[in-house]
Design an enzyme around this catalytic site. Structure first.
Site, short mmCIF file in Angstrom:
data_model
loop_
_atom_site.label_atom_id
_atom_site.label_comp_id
_atom_site.label_asym_id
_atom_site.label_seq_id
_atom_site.Cartn_x
_atom_site.Cartn_y
_atom_site.Cartn_z
N CYS A 115 -4.96 -2.15 3.11
CA CYS A 115 -5.74 -1.23 2.26
C CYS A 115 -7.24 -1.33 2.50
O CYS A 115 -8.00 -0.48 2.03
CB CYS A 115 -5.42 -1.45 0.79
SG CYS A 115 -3.66 -1.30 0.43
N HIS A 248 -11.14 1.47 -3.21
CA HIS A 248 -9.73 1.66 -2.87
C HIS A 248 -8.98 2.10 -4.13
O HIS A 248 -9.19 1.55 -5.21
CB HIS A 248 -9.17 0.35 -2.32
CG HIS A 248 -7.69 0.35 -2.17
ND1 HIS A 248 -7.01 1.39 -1.56
CD2 HIS A 248 -6.73 -0.54 -2.55
CE1 HIS A 248 -5.72 1.14 -1.58
NE2 HIS A 248 -5.52 -0.02 -2.18
N ASN A 278 -1.45 5.11 -4.55
CA ASN A 278 -2.13 4.22 -3.60
C ASN A 278 -1.71 4.61 -2.18
O ASN A 278 -0.55 4.43 -1.81
CB ASN A 278 -1.73 2.77 -3.92
CG ASN A 278 -2.37 1.75 -3.00
OD1 ASN A 278 -2.93 2.09 -1.96
ND2 ASN A 278 -2.28 0.49 -3.37
#
Ligand code: UT7
Length: 321
Positions: A115, A248, A278
């Site tokens: 990520c 993020h 996500n």
């Protein structure tokens, strides 16, 4: 002085949004209330089985190149951040290069920092441009995380989605990226991993994403706060002179907790997790592109992009847009 400046952004989400209630209808033992309350997620996009990361990357890249007002042939560096590449090899970046019709181009490679991948890729491209070796980089985060989710594990499968975001980064005498900070600590790798391997034609180990959610949560809030302070101090820019924090997109509660620690109000945080879930390495450039296209992010503003993910890795990029 050569700076690396964002010339254009683009993004792409596959198919129609899949809501939390859609997941319940598909038989997952969860509820819209649980997911929304714990994560802020309301929907995500899931790619059709035959859609790959390079296809999502291509759609986002075409938009970014158009926004930058250049041609694919002007790109002399491609970095794709992904944990869900089309193949073991060749890289997703070379597949993207071919889709864009670039032949005999500059370097093209994938970057694996889960990520944090987009922050790592942007910081890497910046070094190439500042050194004078490259003029125009295409930096992409592209993921089909739905492929590595265990749809029987409600603690993880409701959290992630598919998508891609891209920026064209070009050499400029105007800022540009002001500072970058990248970190890793491999000792934390077991709390978020896909611990499978391809071995003699079959998968050994576990091919699905596994996570200790609470450990990841605590780790994320701490390092996102630390790295935001680090990168702003490095550039000599006070945190309150940052126009937008683009973290993020994993969980709205992580963003709120980070914002509280930093004294950054949520009005200055770009949050797309409700609509996208996500999307790992794609989440920051997706959020950036959405905020550019809806008019919130304007030229001349200071943006703080930051990520955290498996490895563990974390990092931040401070830039003047
Ligand atoms: O890119 C980085 C990747 N990951 C992250 O950033 C994730 C970081 N962590 C988190 O966001 C949170 O830890 C989660 C959203 C994953 C979990 O939230 P939590 O508040 O830490 O919940 P929990 O794991 O402690 O689970 C609480 C309860 C459990 O039930 P019991 O044992 O209390 O009866 C779970 O079984 O919630 C249950 N549960 C669910 N219930 C409904 C877990 N997943 C679900 C679900 N729907 N999807």
């Amino acid at each position: 002085m050569i700076y690396a400046r964002v010339a254009g952004t683009g993004s792409y989400l596959p198919g129609e949004p899949v809501t939390n209630d859609d997941l319940v209808a598909r038989g997952i033992d969860t509820s819209d209330e649980w997911i929304a309350e714990r994560t802020g997620i309301r929907a995500r996009h899931l790619a059709a089985p035959d859609v790959t990361a390079s296809q999502l990357a291509y759609e986002a890249s075409v938009r970014a190149i158009e926004a930058a007002g250049c041609q694919p042939s002007d790109i002399d560096l491609i970095i794709v951040a992904t944990s869900t590449p089309d193949y073991i090899f060749p890289s997703t970046a070379t597949l993207l290069q071919a889709r864009l019709g670039i032949t005999n181009g500059g370097a093209a490679f994938d970057l694996q920092a889960v990520c944090t991948g987009f922050a790592y890729a942007l910081a890497t491209a910046e070094k190439f441009i500042r050194s004078g070796s490259n003029k125009r980089a295409l930096v992409v985060g592209a993921e089909v995380f739905s492929r590595i989710l265990d749809w029987n594990d409600r603690g993880t499968c409701v959290l992630f989605g598919d998508g891609a975001g891209a920026v064209v980064l070009e050499a400029s005498d105007k800022p540009g990226i002001l500072a970058t900070a990248l970190h890793a600590d491999g000792s934390h790798n077991p709390i978020l991993c896909v611990p499978g391997q391809i071995n003699r034609g079959s998968v050994t180990g576990d091919p699905f994403l596994r996570m200790d959610g609470q450990a990841v949560f605590k780790f994320a809030v701490r390092v996102l706060s630390e790295v935001a302070r680090e990168v702003t101090a490095q550039a000599g820019v006070p945190l309150d002179a940052v126009d937008w924090l683009i973290p993020h997109q994993a969980n709205i509660r992580i963003m709120q907790a980070t914002g509280r620690r930093l004294g950054v109000p949520m009005e200055k945080v770009i949050a797309t997790v409700a609509q996208h879930g996500n999307t790992s390495a794609a989440s920051i450039p997706l959020a950036l592109d959405h905020a550019v296209r809806d008019g919130r992010v304007q030229r001349g503003q200071r943006l703080l992009l930051e990520g955290v993910g498996g490895g563990f890795t974390w990092g931040a990029v401070l830039l003047e847009f």
